[in-house]
Design a protein around this motif. Structure first.
Motif, PDB file in Angstrom:
ATOM      1  N   ALA A   1     122.630 -57.391 -37.629  1.00 52.35           N
ATOM      2  CA  ALA A   1     123.524 -57.828 -36.560  1.00 52.35           C
ATOM      3  C   ALA A   1     122.959 -57.506 -35.180  1.00 52.35           C
ATOM      4  O   ALA A   1     122.979 -58.342 -34.276  1.00 52.35           O
ATOM      5  N   GLN A   2     122.449 -56.275 -34.998  1.00 60.21           N
ATOM      6  CA  GLN A   2     121.952 -55.886 -33.673  1.00 60.21           C
ATOM      7  C   GLN A   2     120.743 -56.724 -33.265  1.00 60.21           C
ATOM      8  O   GLN A   2     120.581 -57.061 -32.088  1.00 60.21           O
ATOM      9  N   LEU A   3     119.902 -57.078 -34.234  1.00 55.61           N
ATOM     10  CA  LEU A   3     118.734 -57.911 -33.935  1.00 55.61           C
ATOM     11  C   LEU A   3     119.062 -59.396 -34.019  1.00 55.61           C
ATOM     12  O   LEU A   3     118.197 -60.239 -33.781  1.00 55.61           O
ATOM     13  N   ASP A   4     120.309 -59.706 -34.372  1.00 57.97           N
ATOM     14  CA  ASP A   4     120.796 -61.089 -34.483  1.00 57.97           C
ATOM     15  C   ASP A   4     119.867 -61.939 -35.344  1.00 57.97           C
ATOM     16  O   ASP A   4     119.426 -63.024 -34.953  1.00 57.97           O
ATOM     17  N   ILE A   5     119.599 -61.438 -36.532  1.00 59.39           N
ATOM     18  CA  ILE A   5     118.699 -62.120 -37.461  1.00 59.39           C
ATOM     19  C   ILE A   5     119.488 -63.111 -38.299  1.00 59.39           C
ATOM     20  O   ILE A   5     120.542 -62.785 -38.850  1.00 59.39           O
ATOM     21  N   THR A   6     118.984 -64.320 -38.417  1.00 62.13           N
ATOM     22  CA  THR A   6     119.581 -65.342 -39.285  1.00 62.13           C
ATOM     23  C   THR A   6     118.480 -65.993 -40.105  1.00 62.13           C
ATOM     24  O   THR A   6     117.320 -66.039 -39.700  1.00 62.13           O
ATOM     25  N   GLY A   7     118.851 -66.490 -41.270  1.00 59.04           N
ATOM     26  CA  GLY A   7     117.921 -67.231 -42.112  1.00 59.04           C
ATOM     27  C   GLY A   7     116.727 -66.430 -42.580  1.00 59.04           C
ATOM     28  O   GLY A   7     115.637 -66.975 -42.785  1.00 59.04           O
ATOM     29  N   ALA A   8     116.893 -65.147 -42.821  1.00 57.36           N
ATOM     30  CA  ALA A   8     115.779 -64.264 -43.165  1.00 57.36           C
ATOM     31  C   ALA A   8     115.541 -64.210 -44.667  1.00 57.36           C
ATOM     32  O   ALA A   8     116.417 -64.501 -45.482  1.00 57.36           O
ATOM     33  N   VAL A   9     114.335 -63.799 -45.029  1.00 58.53           N
ATOM     34  CA  VAL A   9     114.041 -63.380 -46.397  1.00 58.53           C
ATOM     35  C   VAL A   9     114.228 -61.864 -46.433  1.00 58.53           C
ATOM     36  O   VAL A   9     113.593 -61.138 -45.664  1.00 58.53           O
ATOM     37  N   LEU A  10     115.116 -61.390 -47.291  1.00 51.71           N
ATOM     38  CA  LEU A  10     115.437 -59.974 -47.392  1.00 51.71           C
ATOM     39  C   LEU A  10     114.702 -59.394 -48.597  1.00 51.71           C
ATOM     40  O   LEU A  10     114.857 -59.883 -49.718  1.00 51.71           O
ATOM     41  N   VAL A  11     113.888 -58.370 -48.355  1.00 50.29           N
ATOM     42  CA  VAL A  11     113.081 -57.759 -49.409  1.00 50.29           C
ATOM     43  C   VAL A  11     113.498 -56.301 -49.572  1.00 50.29           C
ATOM     44  O   VAL A  11     113.428 -55.526 -48.621  1.00 50.29           O
ATOM     45  N   GLY A  12     113.928 -55.933 -50.773  1.00 45.92           N
ATOM     46  CA  GLY A  12     114.354 -54.561 -51.019  1.00 45.92           C
ATOM     47  C   GLY A  12     113.622 -53.964 -52.202  1.00 45.92           C
ATOM     48  O   GLY A  12     113.566 -54.577 -53.277  1.00 45.92           O
ATOM     49  N   HIS A  13     113.061 -52.767 -52.000  1.00 41.11           N
ATOM     50  CA  HIS A  13     112.352 -52.076 -53.078  1.00 41.11           C
ATOM     51  C   HIS A  13     113.165 -50.889 -53.573  1.00 41.11           C
ATOM     52  O   HIS A  13     113.608 -50.056 -52.783  1.00 41.11           O
ATOM     53  N   SER A  14     113.396 -50.808 -54.874  1.00 41.82           N
ATOM     54  CA  SER A  14     114.051 -49.669 -55.496  1.00 41.82           C
ATOM     55  C   SER A  14     115.422 -49.414 -54.849  1.00 41.82           C
ATOM     56  O   SER A  14     116.288 -50.279 -54.877  1.00 41.82           O
ATOM     57  N   GLY A  15     115.629 -48.250 -54.202  1.00 37.76           N
ATOM     58  CA  GLY A  15     116.882 -47.998 -53.508  1.00 37.76           C
ATOM     59  C   GLY A  15     117.113 -48.953 -52.357  1.00 37.76           C
ATOM     60  O   GLY A  15     118.260 -49.183 -51.958  1.00 37.76           O
ATOM     61  N   GLY A  16     116.040 -49.532 -51.811  1.00 34.16           N
ATOM     62  CA  GLY A  16     116.197 -50.590 -50.811  1.00 34.16           C
ATOM     63  C   GLY A  16     116.803 -51.836 -51.423  1.00 34.16           C
ATOM     64  O   GLY A  16     117.506 -52.598 -50.748  1.00 34.16           O
ATOM     65  N   GLY A  17     116.547 -52.042 -52.714  1.00 29.94           N
ATOM     66  CA  GLY A  17     117.215 -53.114 -53.432  1.00 29.94           C
ATOM     67  C   GLY A  17     118.699 -52.838 -53.597  1.00 29.94           C
ATOM     68  O   GLY A  17     119.526 -53.745 -53.488  1.00 29.94           O
ATOM     69  N   PHE A  18     119.054 -51.559 -53.848  1.00 27.01           N
ATOM     70  CA  PHE A  18     120.474 -51.196 -53.902  1.00 27.01           C
ATOM     71  C   PHE A  18     121.145 -51.564 -52.584  1.00 27.01           C
ATOM     72  O   PHE A  18     122.246 -52.126 -52.567  1.00 27.01           O
TER      73      PHE A  18
END
Length: 278
Positions: free
Chosen positions: A95-112
């Protein structure tokens, strides 16, 4: 690898409970794809994405990565550490960076954290995230034995982690076949660099985590990748994540352990490039 950066900036995102999240934003010289947001696992830091970020910048992606609360240069905040709170932290960054249409990549607990965000902030996530890449992660069944959680805060364990050869040997089970010395040392430095009480709180926060039912309502396309040699989060748990999501594919990275961003940056970058086109 030459990192195709035109600008790089370190920012701070302040959450509603007062945590200060350290964020790095890197802009490619020639932007040709969507923004990629990288969310690291527990006991790591945004530095874990160094080689992945370099490949993504070369491919023309703006890259955003941040330290989880209590990790790296980020503070803990008043609410402490829960999976739900980490999803809210991710929401604050987007929200603060006002990101839209992104690819979200989460590893391990980042996936949680990524799954918590996608299920809790469902409507917002539809606008801010076009697709997800989930690495070595799970949606349930990650309750740590009490002894293991206690060990994470043990000062003797922490001291041993800070002894190079001993620390690398202790963390060898987190890696797959034939990891390079650089990978093993980078893994040790990040894990040892996480304050022991923070590490203990993270490993103890999973409790009865079960996002499987909520994931069935998330329509964001995803690819879930597990290392065939992952001893920390079993590959079959990643398969359950893919089965729970309506539009997801499960893949095995042969010979790779738990630390997929360090061990297989090409695999991660290729998956991001593919999902950026979705």
């Amino acid at each position: 690898m030459t990192r195709s950066i035109s600008t790089a900036a370190d920012l701070v995102v302040r959450t509603d409970d007062g945590a200060e999240l350290a964020v790095t934003v890197e802009e490619p010289r020639d932007e040709r794809g969507p923004t990629v947001v990288l969310v690291h696992g527990w006991g790591a830091a945004r530095a874990v994405w160094h080689h992945v970020a370099g490949r993504l910048l070369t491919a023309g992606h703006r890259v955003v990565r941040y330290d989880h609360r209590g990790h790296g240069a980020s503070t803990v905040g008043k609410d402490g550490i829960t999976v739900e709170r980490l999803g809210a932290d991710l929401a604050a960054v987007l929200a603060q960076l006002d990101i839209t249409g992104a690819v979200l990549v989460g590893h391990s607990g980042g996936g949680f954290a990524a799954m918590s965000y996608a299920t809790t902030y469902r409507t917002e996530a539809q606008a801010r995230v076009r697709s997800m890449v989930l690495l070595a992660t799970a949606a349930h069944d990650r309750k740590e034995p009490a002894g293991e959680v206690k060990m994470m805060g043990n000062p003797v364990f922490h001291f041993a982690l800070n002894r190079g050869p001993v620390g690398r040997a202790m963390l060898r089970q987190t890696l797959g076949e034939n990891p390079s010395a650089a990978v093993a040392e980078s893994n040790r430095r990040m894990f040892a660099g996480t304050p022991r009480k923070v590490r203990q709180a993270y490993f103890g926060c999973m409790g009865e985590m079960d996002m499987r039912a909520d994931l069935t309502t998330v329509s964001i396309p995803a690819v879930v990748i597990a290392g065939s040699r992952d001893k920390m989060i079993r590959p079959e748990l990643g398969a359950v994540v893919a089965d729970s999501l309506p539009d997801a594919e499960f893949r095995i990275a042969k010979g790779i352990g738990h630390m997929v961003p360090l061990e297989a940056p090409d695999v991660v970058a290729a998956a991001v490039t593919e999902m950026a086109a979705r």
